[in-house]
Design a protein around this motif. Structure first.
Motif, PDB file in Angstrom:
ATOM      1  N   THR A 135      -6.858  -1.476  -2.560  1.00  0.00           N
ATOM      2  CA  THR A 135      -6.187  -0.304  -3.151  1.00  0.00           C
ATOM      3  C   THR A 135      -4.871  -0.726  -3.790  1.00  0.00           C
ATOM      4  O   THR A 135      -4.513  -0.290  -4.882  1.00  0.00           O
ATOM      5  CB  THR A 135      -5.904   0.750  -2.053  1.00  0.00           C
ATOM      6  OG1 THR A 135      -7.120   1.057  -1.393  1.00  0.00           O
ATOM      7  CG2 THR A 135      -5.305   2.013  -2.633  1.00  0.00           C
ATOM      8  N   ALA A 136      -4.170  -1.611  -3.077  1.00  0.00           N
ATOM      9  CA  ALA A 136      -2.836  -2.015  -3.534  1.00  0.00           C
ATOM     10  C   ALA A 136      -2.887  -3.002  -4.693  1.00  0.00           C
ATOM     11  O   ALA A 136      -1.908  -3.142  -5.423  1.00  0.00           O
ATOM     12  CB  ALA A 136      -2.063  -2.624  -2.360  1.00  0.00           C
ATOM     13  N   THR A 137      -4.017  -3.702  -4.842  1.00  0.00           N
ATOM     14  CA  THR A 137      -4.050  -4.797  -5.811  1.00  0.00           C
ATOM     15  C   THR A 137      -5.035  -4.548  -6.958  1.00  0.00           C
ATOM     16  O   THR A 137      -5.398  -5.481  -7.682  1.00  0.00           O
ATOM     17  CB  THR A 137      -4.394  -6.136  -5.111  1.00  0.00           C
ATOM     18  OG1 THR A 137      -5.615  -5.954  -4.377  1.00  0.00           O
ATOM     19  CG2 THR A 137      -3.299  -6.563  -4.151  1.00  0.00           C
ATOM     20  N   GLY A 138      -5.470  -3.302  -7.114  1.00  0.00           N
ATOM     21  CA  GLY A 138      -6.291  -2.966  -8.279  1.00  0.00           C
ATOM     22  C   GLY A 138      -7.714  -3.463  -8.224  1.00  0.00           C
ATOM     23  O   GLY A 138      -8.346  -3.669  -9.255  1.00  0.00           O
ATOM     24  N   LEU A 144     -10.180  -1.995  -6.064  1.00  0.00           N
ATOM     25  CA  LEU A 144     -10.877  -1.032  -5.218  1.00  0.00           C
ATOM     26  C   LEU A 144     -12.369  -0.950  -5.552  1.00  0.00           C
ATOM     27  O   LEU A 144     -13.186  -0.588  -4.696  1.00  0.00           O
ATOM     28  CB  LEU A 144     -10.207   0.341  -5.353  1.00  0.00           C
ATOM     29  CG  LEU A 144     -10.519   1.397  -4.315  1.00  0.00           C
ATOM     30  CD1 LEU A 144     -10.214   0.904  -2.905  1.00  0.00           C
ATOM     31  CD2 LEU A 144      -9.727   2.673  -4.594  1.00  0.00           C
ATOM     32  N   PHE A 195       0.866  -1.184   0.000  1.00  0.00           N
ATOM     33  CA  PHE A 195       0.000   0.000   0.000  1.00  0.00           C
ATOM     34  C   PHE A 195       0.897   1.228   0.000  1.00  0.00           C
ATOM     35  O   PHE A 195       1.661   1.458   0.934  1.00  0.00           O
ATOM     36  CB  PHE A 195      -0.898   0.016   1.237  1.00  0.00           C
ATOM     37  CG  PHE A 195      -1.751   1.261   1.316  1.00  0.00           C
ATOM     38  CD1 PHE A 195      -2.944   1.341   0.616  1.00  0.00           C
ATOM     39  CD2 PHE A 195      -1.340   2.355   2.067  1.00  0.00           C
ATOM     40  CE1 PHE A 195      -3.719   2.496   0.668  1.00  0.00           C
ATOM     41  CE2 PHE A 195      -2.107   3.509   2.128  1.00  0.00           C
ATOM     42  CZ  PHE A 195      -3.309   3.578   1.418  1.00  0.00           C
ATOM     43  N   SER A 255      -1.317   4.616  -6.976  1.00  0.00           N
ATOM     44  CA  SER A 255      -2.076   3.748  -6.074  1.00  0.00           C
ATOM     45  C   SER A 255      -1.695   4.097  -4.647  1.00  0.00           C
ATOM     46  O   SER A 255      -0.523   4.248  -4.326  1.00  0.00           O
ATOM     47  CB  SER A 255      -1.848   2.275  -6.408  1.00  0.00           C
ATOM     48  OG  SER A 255      -0.852   1.736  -5.613  1.00  0.00           O
ATOM     49  N   SER A 283      -7.059   5.411  -4.212  1.00  0.00           N
ATOM     50  CA  SER A 283      -7.131   5.063  -5.626  1.00  0.00           C
ATOM     51  C   SER A 283      -6.213   3.882  -5.894  1.00  0.00           C
ATOM     52  O   SER A 283      -5.120   3.789  -5.330  1.00  0.00           O
ATOM     53  CB  SER A 283      -6.726   6.233  -6.512  1.00  0.00           C
ATOM     54  OG  SER A 283      -6.715   5.790  -7.860  1.00  0.00           O
ATOM     55  N   ASP A 284      -6.674   2.997  -6.764  1.00  0.00           N
ATOM     56  CA  ASP A 284      -5.831   1.871  -7.184  1.00  0.00           C
ATOM     57  C   ASP A 284      -5.232   2.134  -8.570  1.00  0.00           C
ATOM     58  O   ASP A 284      -4.755   1.227  -9.227  1.00  0.00           O
ATOM     59  CB  ASP A 284      -6.633   0.562  -7.172  1.00  0.00           C
ATOM     60  CG  ASP A 284      -7.830   0.613  -8.114  1.00  0.00           C
ATOM     61  OD1 ASP A 284      -8.021   1.644  -8.807  1.00  0.00           O
ATOM     62  OD2 ASP A 284      -8.580  -0.385  -8.163  1.00  0.00           O
TER      63      ASP A 284
END
Ligand code: AMP
Ligand code: GLY
Length: 423
Positions: free
Chosen positions: A310-313, A315, A90, A264, A198-199
C-alpha cells in the motif's frame, strides 16, 4: 524488515500482534505503545509530535517501514515528513488526510465527483446556517468541520436541537474544529463501515465491520469512540460492497489523484445503507478502533506485505484472505466513561490468548510493575466464532474472566447481526 509502529491504543495492539506474526519481520518497535504491545514490540519513548525525533530514531535503527495508526499524526503531516526523509510509510499525506480532518473537504470532493452523500452546505457563521436549517427543517445533521474526537456531530430530530447545535459549534464547544460548520441532510438506513486500502491507484477491499458508538445497551446513552465491533457486517452484502467500491471508493481514489492529493493508506468509509444504496457519511483515514481488532482476527494473510505494498505503490501485487469465521470484540471501559472516570485502577487478571481469542490493550500502563487502567476504553476482548452469535458468546465468556473492578462493558455487542442470524 525493521518496522516502527506509531500509536498506543487497541488498534495498534492488534496491528502489532498481526505484524509480529510476519516471517518478513526482523524487528518491531512501537512508539509509544502500551503494555500489551510490549509483548510483540520494543517500546520507544518518542514524542510523535516531534517529527525530527521520529526520523532521527528511524535512521538510527535503520527502520525500513513506519506504520502510523492514529489520525492525529497523519493530519499533522508525519507521513509526509517520513517519506521526505526516504522512509516508506503507511498512511496518507497531510493533504490527503483532510478526508478525515475536514468534513467540508470531503463533502466538496463528493460534490465534484458525484459520490453519493447527503445534500449539504458549509457555513462560517451561525445566522446563515440557522436560516438554512429553518428552510430545510428537521431531522437534520449539524457537524463541526474539524477533528472533534467523534463528538462534533449532532443528529438533530427537531429544529430547536439543530439551532442549539449550531450555537454550540460557533460558541467554541469543539474549539477550532467548530469554526466552520457543515449542515447535512439526515440519511435514513442502517450504518456500516467499510475498509479499503489504496496505494493511490489500486484499491484492495478489506472486510466489513460494524461498531457500536453508544455507551449503553440497546444503543442508548452518549456517543463514545466505540464500545465494541464485529465483522463481517451482514448489511454489507456482496452487492453493497461492489456498489460501494464502484460508486464511492473508486471515484474517491481517482478524484483525489486528479486534485493532486493522491491517497495512500486505508479508507475507513462510514456508510449509510439507504433505500437508494450506499451513501457516504464520512471518511476516516486510519483503521477504526475497535474495528481493526476484529479485522486483524479475521485476516488470514500476512499483514506486513499488504501494508508495505500500500505504501510503495504495488498494491496490485497482493491480496488479502479472510477467515470465514466471524469476529467480535467487546470494549471494557472505566466506569464513568465517556464522562469522568478514575485513573490508575488496578487490573488484577487478564486471561491468556488462544488461537480463537485475544485481549488487546487499549488504555493500560504499568505502575510499579502492576497493570493499571489509564484510559476510558481500556481492554478489547476479541474472539472468533462460526457465527457472530458464537463469537459473541466466546468474547463475553472471556470478558467475564477479566478481573478489573472498575471496568464495565455493554452486554449486547453484535445484537443486530445476532438478530439476523436468529431470523
Ligand atoms: P460522523 O462523525 O460523521 O461519523 O457522525 C457520527 C454519527 O452520526 C454517525 O455514525 C451516524 O450515526 C450519525 N450521522 C452522521 N451523519 C449523518 C447523516 N447525514 N444522517 C444520519 N445520521 C448521521
Ligand atoms: N470506532 C470508530 C472509530 O474508530 O472512529
Amino acid at each position: 524488515m525493521k518496522v516502527l509502529l506509531i500509536g498506543s491504543g487497541g488498534r495498534e495492539h492488534a496491528l502489532a500482534w498481526k505484524i509480529a506474526q510476519s516471517p518478513l519481520l526482523d524487528a518491531l518497535y512501537a512508539a509509544p505503545g502500551n503494555p500489551g504491545i510490549a509483548d510483540h514490540a520494543m517500546l520507544v519513548e518518542l514524542n510523535v509530535e516531534d517529527h525530527a525525533a521520529v526520523i532521527a530514531f528511524a535512521k538510527e535503527k535503520a527502520i525500513d517501514f513506519v506504520v502510523i495508526g492514529p489520525e492525529a499524526p497523519l493530519v499533522a503531516g508525519l507521513a509526509d515528513d517520513l517519506r521526505a526523509a526516504g522512509i516508506a510509510t503507511f498512511g496518507p499525506s497531510k493533504a490527503a488526510a483532510q478526508l478525515e480532518g475536514s468534513k467540508g473537504f470531503t463533502k466538496d470532493l463528493c460534490a465534484r465527483y458525484d459520490i453519493p452523500t447527503g445534500a449539504y452546505q458549509r457555513f462560517k457563521s451561525a445566522e446563515p446556517a440557522k436560516d438554512y436549517v429553518r428552510a430545510q427543517g428537521a431531522p437534520i445533521v449539524i457537524k463541526a468541520d474539524g477533528l472533534a474526537a467523534g463528538k462534533g456531530v449532532t443528529v438533530a430530530m427537531t429544529e430547536a436541537e439543530a439551532l442549539a447545535a449550531i450555537d454550540d459549534c460557533f460558541d467554541g464547544a469543539f474549539g477550532a474544529a467548530g469554526a466552520e460548520v457543515v449542515v447535512e441532510a439526515f440519511l435514513d438506513g442502517e450504518e456500516a463501515s467499510f475498509f479499503c486500502l489504496s496505494d493511490g491507484k489500486t484499491a484492495l477491499a478489506l472486510a466489513t465491520a460494524q461498531d457500536h458508538k453508544r455507551v449503553g445497551d440497546g444503543d442508548t446513552g452518549p456517543n463514545t469512540g466505540g464500545m465494541g465491533a464485529y465483522s463481517p457486517a451482514p448489511v454489507m452484502t456482496a452487492t453493497m460492497v461492489e456498489r460501494t467500491m464502484k460508486e464511492i471508493i473508486e471515484p474517491t481514489i481517482s478524484g483525489m489523484a486528479k486534485d493532486g492529493n493522491p491517497f495512500s493508506g486505508v479508507f475507513f468509509a462510514g456508510l449509510m445503507i439507504t433505500a437508494k444504496g450506499p451513501e457516504l457519511i464520512e471518511y476516516n483515514v486510519r483503521f477504526g478502533d475497535p474495528e481493526c481488532q476484529v479485522l486483524m482476527m479475521r485476516l488470514k494473510s500476512d499483514l506486513l506485505p499488504i501494508l508495505y505494498a500500500t505504501a510503495t505503490g504495488t498494491l496490485d501485487r497482493v491480496d488479502a484472505e479472510w477467515r470465514d469465521e466471524a469476529a467480535l470484540t467487546v470494549v471494557l471501559a472505566s466506569k464513568g466513561y465517556p464522562g469522568a472516570y478514575d485513573k490508575n485502577t488496578p487490573i488484577a487478571h487478564i486471561p491468556e490468548a488462544s488461537e480463537e481469542a485475544k485481549v488487546f490493550h487499549a488504555g493500560t500502563a504499568l505502575k510499579d510493575d502492576r497493570l493499571v487502567a489509564t484510559g476510558g476504553r481500556v481492554l478489547n476482548v476479541t474472539a472468533l466464532g462460526k457465527t457472530v452469535t458464537e463469537a459473541q458468546a466466546h468474547a463475553y465468556a472471556l470478558a467475564d474472566r477479566v478481573e478489573w473492578e472498575n471496568g464495565f462493558c455493554r452486554r449486547d455487542i453484535g445484537w443486530q447481526a445476532v438478530a439476523r442470524e436468529k431470523a
